[in-house]
Design an enzyme around this catalytic site. Structure first.
Site, PDB file in Angstrom:
ATOM      1  N   SER A  46     -33.161 -31.970  40.589  1.00 45.62           N
ATOM      2  CA  SER A  46     -32.494 -32.611  41.720  1.00 45.62           C
ATOM      3  C   SER A  46     -31.251 -33.328  41.225  1.00 45.62           C
ATOM      4  O   SER A  46     -31.204 -33.784  40.076  1.00 45.62           O
ATOM      5  CB  SER A  46     -33.437 -33.621  42.385  1.00 45.62           C
ATOM      6  N   TYR A  76     -38.452 -41.061  41.692  1.00 43.67           N
ATOM      7  CA  TYR A  76     -38.126 -39.638  41.838  1.00 43.67           C
ATOM      8  C   TYR A  76     -37.028 -39.234  40.862  1.00 43.67           C
ATOM      9  O   TYR A  76     -37.130 -38.199  40.180  1.00 43.67           O
ATOM     10  CB  TYR A  76     -37.695 -39.345  43.275  1.00 43.67           C
TER      11      TYR A  76
END
Length: 248
Positions: free
Chosen positions: A146, A159
């Protein structure tokens, strides 16, 4: 990057295959000719995927598995070895967002779950299938990351940290295997119309984002036996590989 992707006769393992990018990656891989081992917790989503793959004339093996079951990951690797003796393609796609929150407000159990699924399960999966991918004539590993791993935006701490860790695993693995037929790359899919994105950005209009099927179509060439690149990150929005850079 290969201009076309022929995966006839190849075996692909996709985690997080019951929805989102993983679902459409599994479909794309099957459409290109691969037999897909589809892994997810949600049986209903896997069965729907199986129907879609059969409608395309493809084949799938469904594996309902919670990736926090680390021993289950090991057993899956053993079962692949016993049945096929190798694996051609790994797509480590499964992941969770956790919570968007100041770091000091993140509950320990939430942080630990993000790390367990996003990092530890990915490592366990790599460890389990590494010998199987080495047994392939052109093993290909696609590790989903990501942009959060690099932007490290406020409130995205767990995250972002998990994806940075996953990229480090991918880079180390790629360096270990750079003189082999195995190619290992990470992928930044960018903002995509998925349930995870809606959880993270509830006020965003999903229609402004690319559909996961569009994103999956751009990722599938990384599974091609003709791929040369390894140890890089593929940026879907840019549609090209990016070098990892050390801070100046």
């Amino acid at each position: 990057m290969p201009s076309s992707t022929d995966l006839a006769g190849r075996l692909a393992l996709v985690t997080g295959a019951s929805r989102g990018i993983g679902y459409f990656l599994a479909k794309e891989l099957a459409a290109a000719g691969a037999h897909v081992i589809a892994v997810a917790r949600t049986v209903g989503g896997l069965e729907e995927l199986d129907d879609e793959i059969k409608a395309l004339g493809g084949e799938a093996t469904l594996v309902p598995l919670d990736l926090t079951d680390m021993a289950g990951i090991d057993r899956m690797g053993g079962a692949i070895h016993e049945r096929w003796g190798k694996l051609d393609i790994l797509v480590a796609n499964a992941g969770i967002l956790g919570v968007i929150s100041p770091i000091g407000h993140v509950e320990a159990k939430t942080f630990e779950k993000v790390m367990a699924i996003n990092v530890t399960a990915t490592w366990r999966l790599i460890r389990s299938v590494d010998p199987l991918l080495r047994a392939s004539d052109a093993g290909r590993a696609i590790i989903m990351s990501s942009g959060a791993a690099h932007s490290a935006r406020a409130f995205w701490g767990p995250y972002a940290a998990s994806k940075a860790a996953v990229e480090a695993l991918a880079r180390s693995w790629a360096d270990e295997t750079k003189n082999m037929a195995l190619r290992v790359n990470a992928v930044n899919p960018g903002a995509t119309r998925t349930a995870m994105r809606a959880q993270a950005m509830p006020g965003e209009d999903p229609e402004t984002l690319p559909h996961p099927s569009e994103v999956a179509a751009r990722i599938v060439p990384l599974a091609s036996p003709a791929l040369k690149e390894t140890g890089l990150i593929f940026d879907v929005r840019e549609n090209r590989f990016m070098q990892y850079r050390m801070p100046e």
